[in-house]
Design a protein around this motif. Sequence first.
Motif, PDB file in Angstrom:
ATOM      1  N   CYS A   5      -4.458   3.019  -8.660  1.00 39.50           N
ATOM      2  CA  CYS A   5      -3.334   3.830  -9.167  1.00 39.50           C
ATOM      3  C   CYS A   5      -3.821   5.208  -9.608  1.00 39.50           C
ATOM      4  O   CYS A   5      -4.829   5.339 -10.302  1.00 39.50           O
ATOM      5  CB  CYS A   5      -2.680   3.128 -10.342  1.00 39.50           C
ATOM      6  SG  CYS A   5      -1.334   4.106 -11.040  1.00 39.50           S
TER       7      CYS A   5
ATOM      8  N   ARG B 246      -4.314  -3.284  -5.570  1.00 33.50           N
ATOM      9  CA  ARG B 246      -3.709  -1.952  -5.431  1.00 33.50           C
ATOM     10  C   ARG B 246      -3.623  -1.237  -6.773  1.00 33.50           C
ATOM     11  O   ARG B 246      -3.719  -0.023  -6.856  1.00 33.50           O
ATOM     12  CB  ARG B 246      -2.271  -2.033  -4.891  1.00 33.50           C
ATOM     13  CG  ARG B 246      -2.082  -2.327  -3.434  1.00 33.50           C
ATOM     14  CD  ARG B 246      -2.269  -1.103  -2.595  1.00 33.50           C
ATOM     15  NE  ARG B 246      -3.653  -0.673  -2.608  1.00 33.50           N
ATOM     16  CZ  ARG B 246      -4.630  -1.362  -2.051  1.00 33.50           C
ATOM     17  NH1 ARG B 246      -4.390  -2.468  -1.429  1.00 33.50           N
ATOM     18  NH2 ARG B 246      -5.867  -0.935  -2.116  1.00 33.50           N
TER      19      ARG B 246
ATOM     20  N   THR C  55       0.862  -1.188   0.000  1.00 28.81           N
ATOM     21  CA  THR C  55       0.000   0.000   0.000  1.00 28.81           C
ATOM     22  C   THR C  55       0.897   1.235   0.000  1.00 28.81           C
ATOM     23  O   THR C  55       2.018   1.196   0.520  1.00 28.81           O
ATOM     24  CB  THR C  55      -0.884   0.046   1.266  1.00 28.81           C
ATOM     25  OG1 THR C  55      -0.041   0.007   2.413  1.00 28.81           O
ATOM     26  CG2 THR C  55      -1.835  -1.134   1.310  1.00 28.81           C
ATOM     27  N   ASP C  56       0.370   2.310  -0.561  1.00 29.01           N
ATOM     28  CA  ASP C  56       1.113   3.585  -0.564  1.00 29.01           C
ATOM     29  C   ASP C  56       1.468   3.978   0.852  1.00 29.01           C
ATOM     30  O   ASP C  56       2.552   4.449   1.136  1.00 29.01           O
ATOM     31  CB  ASP C  56       0.243   4.697  -1.164  1.00 29.01           C
ATOM     32  CG  ASP C  56       0.459   4.815  -2.661  1.00 29.01           C
ATOM     33  OD1 ASP C  56       1.320   4.068  -3.169  1.00 29.01           O
ATOM     34  OD2 ASP C  56      -0.228   5.638  -3.297  1.00 29.01           O
TER      35      ASP C  56
ATOM     36  N   GLU D   4       4.323   1.803   2.064  1.00 29.96           N
ATOM     37  CA  GLU D   4       5.531   1.900   1.234  1.00 29.96           C
ATOM     38  C   GLU D   4       6.218   3.245   1.336  1.00 29.96           C
ATOM     39  O   GLU D   4       7.421   3.327   1.341  1.00 29.96           O
ATOM     40  CB  GLU D   4       5.180   1.620  -0.230  1.00 29.96           C
ATOM     41  CG  GLU D   4       5.106   0.141  -0.532  1.00 29.96           C
ATOM     42  CD  GLU D   4       4.860  -0.121  -2.014  1.00 29.96           C
ATOM     43  OE1 GLU D   4       4.680   0.848  -2.782  1.00 29.96           O
ATOM     44  OE2 GLU D   4       4.847  -1.304  -2.383  1.00 29.96           O
ATOM     45  N   LYS D   5       5.425   4.330   1.369  1.00 31.82           N
ATOM     46  CA  LYS D   5       6.112   5.614   1.319  1.00 31.82           C
ATOM     47  C   LYS D   5       5.572   6.693   2.239  1.00 31.82           C
ATOM     48  O   LYS D   5       6.077   7.795   2.247  1.00 31.82           O
ATOM     49  CB  LYS D   5       6.151   6.189  -0.114  1.00 31.82           C
ATOM     50  CG  LYS D   5       5.345   5.478  -1.127  1.00 31.82           C
ATOM     51  CD  LYS D   5       5.477   6.117  -2.486  1.00 31.82           C
ATOM     52  CE  LYS D   5       4.257   5.739  -3.316  1.00 31.82           C
ATOM     53  NZ  LYS D   5       4.340   5.953  -4.684  1.00 31.82           N
ATOM     54  N   GLU D   6       4.526   6.414   3.002  1.00 36.96           N
ATOM     55  CA  GLU D   6       3.926   7.549   3.697  1.00 36.96           C
ATOM     56  C   GLU D   6       4.064   7.499   5.210  1.00 36.96           C
ATOM     57  O   GLU D   6       3.520   8.342   5.899  1.00 36.96           O
ATOM     58  CB  GLU D   6       2.437   7.634   3.322  1.00 36.96           C
ATOM     59  CG  GLU D   6       2.243   7.970   1.856  1.00 36.96           C
ATOM     60  CD  GLU D   6       0.800   7.878   1.410  1.00 36.96           C
ATOM     61  OE1 GLU D   6      -0.070   7.558   2.243  1.00 36.96           O
ATOM     62  OE2 GLU D   6       0.544   8.118   0.227  1.00 36.96           O
TER      63      GLU D   6
ATOM     64  N   GLU E 196       2.590  12.560   2.751  1.00 36.89           N
ATOM     65  CA  GLU E 196       2.121  12.734   1.383  1.00 36.89           C
ATOM     66  C   GLU E 196       2.551  14.087   0.863  1.00 36.89           C
ATOM     67  O   GLU E 196       2.991  14.946   1.619  1.00 36.89           O
ATOM     68  CB  GLU E 196       0.597  12.655   1.356  1.00 36.89           C
ATOM     69  CG  GLU E 196       0.079  11.315   1.828  1.00 36.89           C
ATOM     70  CD  GLU E 196      -1.418  11.180   1.626  1.00 36.89           C
ATOM     71  OE1 GLU E 196      -1.808  10.686   0.565  1.00 36.89           O
ATOM     72  OE2 GLU E 196      -2.175  11.554   2.530  1.00 36.89           O
TER      73      GLU E 196
ATOM     74  N   ASP F 266       5.421   1.753  -9.944  1.00 40.79           N
ATOM     75  CA  ASP F 266       4.845   1.280  -8.685  1.00 40.79           C
ATOM     76  C   ASP F 266       3.928   0.083  -8.941  1.00 40.79           C
ATOM     77  O   ASP F 266       3.970  -0.910  -8.233  1.00 40.79           O
ATOM     78  CB  ASP F 266       4.002   2.397  -8.034  1.00 40.79           C
ATOM     79  CG  ASP F 266       4.889   3.327  -7.216  1.00 40.79           C
ATOM     80  OD1 ASP F 266       6.051   2.949  -6.963  1.00 40.79           O
ATOM     81  OD2 ASP F 266       4.413   4.433  -6.862  1.00 40.79           O
TER      82      ASP F 266
END
Length: 444
Positions: free
Chosen positions: A228, A224, A78-79, A82-84, A134, A213
């Motif tokens: 996108c 997922r 998941t976003d 992974e990155k938030e 974000e 991604d």
Amino acid sequence: MGSSPAARGPSTRAVDSRAVPPPTAPKGTHDLLPDASTAWTWLHGVHAEVAGRHGYRLIDTPIFEHTELFERGVGTGTDVVEKEMYTFTDRGERSLTLRPEGTVGVLRAVLEHRLAEEVKPLRAHYAGPMFRAERPQKGRFRQFHQVGVEAIGERGAQLDVEVVEMGWRFLQALGITGVVLQLNSLGDHDDRLRYRQALLGYYRPLLDRLCDDCRRRLEVNPLRVLDCKRDQGLRDSAPLITDSMSEESTGYFAEVRAGLSAAGVPFEVNPRLVRGLDYYAHTAFEYWHSSLQGAQNSLGGGGRYDGLAETLGFPATPGIGYAFGVERLLMVATEQGSAPAPEPACDVVVCSFGTAQAPAAAELARVLRAAGVRTVLDASDRKPDRKLKSADRLGAQVCVIVGEDEVREGAAMVRDLGRRTQARHPAARVVDAVAATLAAGDAA
Ligand code: AMP
């Protein structure tokens, strides 16, 4: 604490303060300033009231948890994970994360304290800050706030209806109009396994048209890919979850739709709604509003998360909940004029005219406050006209003036700041005189 300041504390070297820019809030965060706090408090009160009316009580969990909780609960791929996530290592070398959402922490707390064993479902509501790294933009922040509910320990279409309808009633209670409720079913675990295969079959030949991604995500969690933000129209022809759903799941979804219709809650079935987080099953929903744009059009959303407890290492426990973004709700409520205007700091300012009169003024302020009147004391040595101006600026309706003559006579001047009239009253009558002036102002 035990270490010397030289070892841990900031440098004590002199800093030329002219060379350092003054501090600002970190990017993506915002301050709640007093003028905005009336609407803020109102919104939280309305949510607690609506939730309370449905039997939901307040729960509050830490704003940081073990990182693993979110990795397992929200899901790799998941976003958010992974990155938030705002992840840090504490002094005991533990990996901790500022919560990116509320459900996982509430579920952990309810199951850790075994609350869903006797009372099923355990109904709770929460409010508080969430953190996601974000890219900040309108309606999207790095620290934002949510109000939400969870109903943990029961699986049943009627409970799904209760939660979705409660979110709708909350929006109604806020006076927000123009909301479109999006509804979908994500089926059960087996349905999703079948759907996963169907999506893999569809997307694998299109791999070179997916973003970096999604190429990576496809094998980890193909659902997922439907989420996108850079999708190039591929989603429109992708298989639908409904085609992979068992008869039982199809029946469950029909029951939820029928329940909402019977409750008079309008909705649109949106087969493309998958929601950003990993743990949903069956009912998934979002409340969309057109005045919010693009990817930020959602005021709130939620869903059923029957597999989440097991993923976290607890016995299987079904649940459902929703979360609303406080900032987005306030943006729309303010735009539509349903949010209350800022409340003034006080109704009454008690002013001493002359420093010797300060104690008498302070005593009157005390008496007014004890009587429940929102009172500010101005015992400063500013000039009388300055004090009256400042009382106006505070938004007070009444100024109680205590000058030399008043103290001598055991009295005070009660001045109606709106009508610009005033009358002297014995000190013992001031509370009544102020109450009458405030009431006259309210009635006007
Ligand atoms: P989610 O947990 O992503 O479904 O979010 C639920 C709601 O929280 C959204 O509908 C938004 O109203 C709000 N929200 C989520 N992320 C943010 C953000 N970064 N900034 C402001 N509000 C957010």
